[in-house]
Design a protein around this motif. Structure first.
Motif, PDB file in Angstrom:
ATOM      1  N   ASP A  59       0.869  -1.174   0.000  1.00 27.02           N
ATOM      2  CA  ASP A  59       0.000   0.000   0.000  1.00 27.02           C
ATOM      3  C   ASP A  59       0.908   1.228   0.000  1.00 27.02           C
ATOM      4  OD1 ASP A  59      -1.659   2.159   0.630  1.00 27.02           O
ATOM      5  OD2 ASP A  59      -2.990   0.942   1.873  1.00 27.02           O
ATOM      6  N   ASN A  60       1.101   1.819  -1.163  1.00 29.88           N
ATOM      7  CA  ASN A  60       2.034   2.928  -1.291  1.00 29.88           C
ATOM      8  C   ASN A  60       1.642   4.131  -0.431  1.00 29.88           C
ATOM      9  OD1 ASN A  60       3.648   1.521  -3.050  1.00 29.88           O
ATOM     10  ND2 ASN A  60       2.766   2.426  -4.901  1.00 29.88           N
ATOM     11  N   GLU A  61       0.337   4.408  -0.341  1.00 27.84           N
ATOM     12  CA  GLU A  61      -0.107   5.551   0.455  1.00 27.84           C
ATOM     13  C   GLU A  61       0.187   5.332   1.934  1.00 27.84           C
ATOM     14  OE1 GLU A  61      -1.253   8.540  -0.247  1.00 27.84           O
ATOM     15  OE2 GLU A  61      -0.930   8.148  -2.375  1.00 27.84           O
ATOM     16  N   GLU A  62      -0.069   4.110   2.401  1.00 26.34           N
ATOM     17  CA  GLU A  62       0.211   3.799   3.801  1.00 26.34           C
ATOM     18  C   GLU A  62       1.705   3.903   4.080  1.00 26.34           C
ATOM     19  OE1 GLU A  62      -0.670   2.570   7.759  1.00 26.34           O
ATOM     20  OE2 GLU A  62      -1.955   3.275   6.134  1.00 26.34           O
ATOM     21  N   MET A  63       2.514   3.404   3.151  1.00 23.12           N
ATOM     22  CA  MET A  63       3.960   3.493   3.320  1.00 23.12           C
ATOM     23  C   MET A  63       4.420   4.940   3.358  1.00 23.12           C
ATOM     24  SD  MET A  63       7.024   1.866   1.008  1.00 23.12           S
ATOM     25  CE  MET A  63       6.697   0.185   1.528  1.00 23.12           C
ATOM     26  N   ALA A  64       3.862   5.754   2.455  1.00 24.08           N
ATOM     27  CA  ALA A  64       4.257   7.162   2.400  1.00 24.08           C
ATOM     28  C   ALA A  64       3.911   7.881   3.699  1.00 24.08           C
ATOM     29  CB  ALA A  64       3.589   7.846   1.217  1.00 24.08           C
ATOM     30  N   GLU A  65       2.722   7.604   4.237  1.00 16.72           N
ATOM     31  CA  GLU A  65       2.319   8.260   5.480  1.00 16.72           C
ATOM     32  C   GLU A  65       3.191   7.818   6.646  1.00 16.72           C
ATOM     33  OE1 GLU A  65      -1.869   7.906   6.256  1.00 16.72           O
ATOM     34  OE2 GLU A  65      -2.251   9.751   5.117  1.00 16.72           O
ATOM     35  N   ASN A  66       3.511   6.523   6.692  1.00 18.27           N
ATOM     36  CA  ASN A  66       4.363   6.034   7.777  1.00 18.27           C
ATOM     37  C   ASN A  66       5.778   6.577   7.676  1.00 18.27           C
ATOM     38  OD1 ASN A  66       2.313   4.574   8.987  1.00 18.27           O
ATOM     39  ND2 ASN A  66       2.746   2.701   7.844  1.00 18.27           N
ATOM     40  N   LEU A  67       6.285   6.693   6.451  1.00 19.24           N
ATOM     41  CA  LEU A  67       7.610   7.280   6.269  1.00 19.24           C
ATOM     42  C   LEU A  67       7.622   8.736   6.715  1.00 19.24           C
ATOM     43  CD1 LEU A  67       8.629   5.769   2.816  1.00 19.24           C
ATOM     44  CD2 LEU A  67       9.872   5.457   4.960  1.00 19.24           C
ATOM     45  N   LEU A  68       6.568   9.463   6.373  1.00 22.39           N
ATOM     46  CA  LEU A  68       6.500  10.858   6.773  1.00 22.39           C
ATOM     47  C   LEU A  68       6.387  10.993   8.289  1.00 22.39           C
ATOM     48  CD1 LEU A  68       6.345  13.830   6.172  1.00 22.39           C
ATOM     49  CD2 LEU A  68       3.934  13.562   5.597  1.00 22.39           C
ATOM     50  N   SER A  69       5.550  10.154   8.897  1.00 17.66           N
ATOM     51  CA  SER A  69       5.432  10.178  10.357  1.00 17.66           C
ATOM     52  C   SER A  69       6.772   9.901  11.015  1.00 17.66           C
ATOM     53  CB  SER A  69       4.399   9.140  10.820  1.00 17.66           C
ATOM     54  OG  SER A  69       3.106   9.456  10.365  1.00 17.66           O
ATOM     55  N   ALA A  70       7.502   8.914  10.473  1.00 20.63           N
ATOM     56  CA  ALA A  70       8.823   8.586  11.026  1.00 20.63           C
ATOM     57  C   ALA A  70       9.810   9.736  10.822  1.00 20.63           C
ATOM     58  CB  ALA A  70       9.351   7.311  10.374  1.00 20.63           C
ATOM     59  N   MET A  71       9.705  10.411   9.685  1.00 18.31           N
ATOM     60  CA  MET A  71      10.595  11.536   9.411  1.00 18.31           C
ATOM     61  C   MET A  71      10.405  12.646  10.446  1.00 18.31           C
ATOM     62  SD  MET A  71      10.776  13.925   5.990  1.00 18.31           S
ATOM     63  CE  MET A  71      11.010  12.508   4.921  1.00 18.31           C
ATOM     64  N   ILE A  72       9.134  12.980  10.715  1.00 13.96           N
ATOM     65  CA  ILE A  72       8.854  14.024  11.700  1.00 13.96           C
ATOM     66  C   ILE A  72       9.232  13.559  13.099  1.00 13.96           C
ATOM     67  CG2 ILE A  72       7.078  15.527  12.662  1.00 13.96           C
ATOM     68  CD1 ILE A  72       7.731  16.058   9.724  1.00 13.96           C
ATOM     69  N   ALA A  73       8.953  12.284  13.399  1.00 15.44           N
ATOM     70  CA  ALA A  73       9.280  11.750  14.723  1.00 15.44           C
ATOM     71  C   ALA A  73      10.776  11.778  14.990  1.00 15.44           C
ATOM     72  CB  ALA A  73       8.755  10.325  14.855  1.00 15.44           C
ATOM     73  N   SER A  74      11.582  11.581  13.932  1.00 15.63           N
ATOM     74  CA  SER A  74      13.032  11.533  14.102  1.00 15.63           C
ATOM     75  C   SER A  74      13.609  12.876  14.550  1.00 15.63           C
ATOM     76  CB  SER A  74      13.698  11.103  12.794  1.00 15.63           C
ATOM     77  OG  SER A  74      13.599  12.120  11.809  1.00 15.63           O
ATOM     78  N   LEU A  75      12.801  13.948  14.476  1.00 11.83           N
ATOM     79  CA  LEU A  75      13.268  15.258  14.927  1.00 11.83           C
ATOM     80  C   LEU A  75      13.414  15.303  16.445  1.00 11.83           C
ATOM     81  CD1 LEU A  75      10.970  17.497  12.679  1.00 11.83           C
ATOM     82  CD2 LEU A  75      13.354  16.874  12.251  1.00 11.83           C
ATOM     83  N   GLY A  76      12.694  14.409  17.132  1.00 15.53           N
ATOM     84  CA  GLY A  76      12.781  14.367  18.594  1.00 15.53           C
ATOM     85  C   GLY A  76      12.157  15.574  19.260  1.00 15.53           C
ATOM     86  N   ASP A  77      11.147  16.167  18.614  1.00 15.22           N
ATOM     87  CA  ASP A  77      10.524  17.391  19.107  1.00 15.22           C
ATOM     88  C   ASP A  77       9.037  17.119  19.342  1.00 15.22           C
ATOM     89  OD1 ASP A  77       9.641  19.949  19.633  1.00 15.22           O
ATOM     90  OD2 ASP A  77       9.831  20.657  17.563  1.00 15.22           O
ATOM     91  N   LYS A  78       8.581  17.243  20.581  1.00 18.43           N
ATOM     92  CA  LYS A  78       7.181  16.928  20.882  1.00 18.43           C
ATOM     93  C   LYS A  78       6.212  17.941  20.294  1.00 18.43           C
ATOM     94  CE  LYS A  78       7.472  19.020  25.502  1.00 18.43           C
ATOM     95  NZ  LYS A  78       7.413  18.728  26.946  1.00 18.43           N
ATOM     96  N   TYR A  79       6.720  19.072  19.810  1.00 20.54           N
ATOM     97  CA  TYR A  79       5.837  20.074  19.213  1.00 20.54           C
ATOM     98  C   TYR A  79       5.783  19.962  17.684  1.00 20.54           C
ATOM     99  CZ  TYR A  79       6.135  22.118  23.850  1.00 20.54           C
ATOM    100  OH  TYR A  79       6.077  22.313  25.207  1.00 20.54           O
ATOM    101  N   SER A  80       6.509  19.007  17.118  1.00 16.14           N
ATOM    102  CA  SER A  80       6.462  18.766  15.676  1.00 16.14           C
ATOM    103  C   SER A  80       5.759  17.437  15.436  1.00 16.14           C
ATOM    104  CB  SER A  80       7.882  18.712  15.085  1.00 16.14           C
ATOM    105  OG  SER A  80       8.534  19.954  15.218  1.00 16.14           O
ATOM    106  N   TYR A  81       4.798  17.422  14.517  1.00 17.93           N
ATOM    107  CA  TYR A  81       4.043  16.199  14.295  1.00 17.93           C
ATOM    108  C   TYR A  81       3.328  16.263  12.951  1.00 17.93           C
ATOM    109  CZ  TYR A  81       0.545  19.412  16.147  1.00 17.93           C
ATOM    110  OH  TYR A  81      -0.232  20.523  16.373  1.00 17.93           O
ATOM    111  N   TYR A  82       2.829  15.114  12.540  1.00 15.89           N
ATOM    112  CA  TYR A  82       2.087  14.993  11.282  1.00 15.89           C
ATOM    113  C   TYR A  82       0.677  14.546  11.606  1.00 15.89           C
ATOM    114  CZ  TYR A  82       0.478  12.688   6.961  1.00 15.89           C
ATOM    115  OH  TYR A  82      -0.261  12.284   5.883  1.00 15.89           O
ATOM    116  N   VAL A  83      -0.307  15.249  11.094  1.00 17.53           N
ATOM    117  CA  VAL A  83      -1.707  14.885  11.270  1.00 17.53           C
ATOM    118  C   VAL A  83      -2.247  14.380   9.943  1.00 17.53           C
ATOM    119  CG1 VAL A  83      -4.022  15.740  11.791  1.00 17.53           C
ATOM    120  CG2 VAL A  83      -2.076  16.518  13.145  1.00 17.53           C
ATOM    121  N   LYS A  84      -2.696  13.140   9.937  1.00 20.43           N
ATOM    122  CA  LYS A  84      -3.230  12.540   8.719  1.00 20.43           C
ATOM    123  C   LYS A  84      -4.608  13.117   8.394  1.00 20.43           C
ATOM    124  CE  LYS A  84      -0.902   8.119   9.647  1.00 20.43           C
ATOM    125  NZ  LYS A  84      -1.090   6.663   9.828  1.00 20.43           N
ATOM    126  N   ALA A  85      -4.991  12.931   7.136  1.00 17.01           N
ATOM    127  CA  ALA A  85      -6.293  13.440   6.687  1.00 17.01           C
ATOM    128  C   ALA A  85      -7.429  12.855   7.524  1.00 17.01           C
ATOM    129  CB  ALA A  85      -6.499  13.116   5.209  1.00 17.01           C
TER     130      ALA A  85
END
Length: 483
Positions: free
Chosen positions: A77-103
């Motif tokens: 599921d390319n869309e699911e993979m893309a969303e998880n990759l993006l979530s991981a990218m933002i999470a890797s910042l280590g900042d509790k005030y940075s996040y991704y909200v899905k549609a």
């Protein structure tokens, strides 16, 4: 739930970054051969001792995707993979005030930003679980930034900086911020049992989610000539509402003003600047500094509008640990420009700003700037020290245990049913009847007072109750009023 952040809309977005973000999962869509598999596994980029560039990293990821696309047994599921990759990218910042909200989660956020939703009424924040350390509660527990005025959380005595380790027995350890917040919202009328961690002590509270409404502000004239303005948040309409309130208070002949920013979790920088400017004829309000080389210009907001109240009208600002972000900007602006005296306890300490960019029906929120007070101070993770300090009461482990047990009883409900009218006499009698409970008298008084207050019809509630409010009483005494 509402997660605290400023909406500092970016005028320029780096198109190259977004292009790579949107396209990297589509590279090499047709599969790979054995040589690609071999090269992916033994990539010279992987063996490099130097730091890889973003282009090298994306190239490496595209090779991994190509390998999976060719050899993974099941459909991807390319869309699911893309969303998880993006979530991981933002999470890797280590900042509790940075996040991704899905549609799929947008409707919840839109509800909360309108100030009306079902829940217990709190602003919260949480570190991503990849940084969780079981020995460090702040890395994995859900943190209360501030409770909403009038919500179940405030009425039950929850405070800013309280940490929640579990909800209805489910640990939040492995949950991300969105998951934990959704769990905390619960369902209307269905009790939630929270395990709360405060000052090294744990206790349980059971709250019932309800329809929570958070207006922009409330105001009135108290003690004949004292204006009282309680700002609950800094949203897009707060500045207009504040101006109308101040003009009305001025017409009613106030000789001093109390601005209550306690448990104000923040909002937008622009709104905070506009409201601060209503009290300042000159001087800096706040400076915003972005990452060097980002291409975004640093800026300083200066007072440049006509003030509504004359300089000879004393202003007091009330703060506590739930005074955060935009409300701290206003507090510092009035304090450091010698326009107000600040009373209460140390503020929360959020001196960073977030920007939002839309993405795939949702949005990405990320930290992009520090703000500095007029005196050049960065208050992040420090907060603002009031001029007159009134510390929030700390309770012993035994007192918190008694408090926890007391909330499981129906004594408050039963007392109000038998004594439906709010009065000091009723509160004193309630305290006397329950003095063997082990709950401190001040906490018993506040619990009952708050419950009386929020059982009133909304349009009949008093804007402010001075009784049992040490900070407000100190402010009034400072103005020479007899309590």
């Amino acid at each position: 739930m509402v997660i605290l952040f400023y909406i500092n809309v970016m005028k320029k977005i780096t198109s190259l970054f977004l292009l790579m973000l949107l396209s990297f999962t589509a590279l090499f869509p047709g599969g790979v051969n054995e040589s690609i598999v071999e090269n992916t596994i033994s990539s010279p980029l992987k063996e490099s001792n130097g730091e890889r560039s973003i282009s090298e990293i994306l190239y490496s990821l595209s090779n991994v995707y190509a390998l999976l696309d060719r050899y993974y047994l099941y459909d991807i599921d390319n869309e699911e993979m893309a969303e998880n990759l993006l979530s991981a990218m933002i999470a890797s910042l280590g900042d509790k005030y940075s996040y991704y909200v899905k549609a799929d989660d947008m409707s919840e956020y839109e509800e909360q930003y309108k100030g009306e939703y079902v829940g217990i009424g709190t602003y919260v924040a949480k570190m991503n679980p990849i940084y969780a350390d079981i020995n460090d509660p702040e890395t994995w527990m859900l943190e209360i930034v501030s409770p909403f005025p009038g919500g179940p959380a405030e009425r039950a005595g929850l405070r800013a900086n309280d940490l929640i380790s579990s909800i209805n027995g489910e640990s939040v350890f492995s949950l991300n911020a969105t998951e934990a917040s959704r769990l905390l919202r619960g369902k209307e009328g269905e009790p939630l049992t929270l395990c709360v961690y405060r000052d090294g002590k744990e206790f349980e509270l059971t709250l019932t989610p309800e329809h929570v409404v958070t207006p922009n502000l409330a105001y009135d004239v108290i003690y004949d000539d004292v204006g009282y303005l309680h700002l609950y948040t800094f949203n897009e309409s707060s500045a207009e509402s504040a101006q109308e309130a101040l003009e009305d208070l001025k017409k009613r002949g106030i000789k001093s003003l109390i601005i209550d920013l306690r448990n104000n979790g923040g909002g937008t920088v622009d709104t905070s600047e506009k409201i601060s400017d209503m009290f300042l004829s000159e001087g800096a309000i706040v400076s915003v500094k972005f990452k060097e080389g980002s291409g975004v210009q640093d800026s300083t907001y200066y007072a440049d509008r006509k003030t509504i109240l004359d300089k000879d009208v004393p202003i007091l600002v009330l703060v506590n640990g739930g005074t955060a972000s935009a409300s701290e900007i206003m507090t510092a602006a009035l304090k450091e420009n010698d326009r107000a005296t600040v009373i209460g306890s140390q503020t929360f300490g959020k001196g960073i700003i977030q920007s939002i960019i839309p993405y795939n029906g949702g949005f990405i929120c990320f930290t992009d700037a520090n703000y500095y007070t007029p005196d050049g101070e960065n208050i992040h993770e420090v907060g603002i020290r009031p001029d007159i300090i009134i510390e929030e009461r700390e309770y012993t482990e035994e007192e918190l245990k008694s408090y926890e047990e007391f909330l499981y009883t129906d004594k408050i409900d039963q007392f109000i049913e038998e004594n439906p009218e709010y009065s000091i006499e009723n509160i004193e009698r309630f305290v006397e009847e329950n003095n063997e409970s082990g709950v401190p008298e001040d906490l018993l008084s506040l619990l009952l007072r708050n419950e009386y207050f929020y059982r009133m019809d909304y349009d009949k509630r008093p804007v402010v109750i001075v009784d049992y409010d040490d900070v407000l009483q100190e402010a009034l005494e400072f103005l020479g009023k007899e309590i």
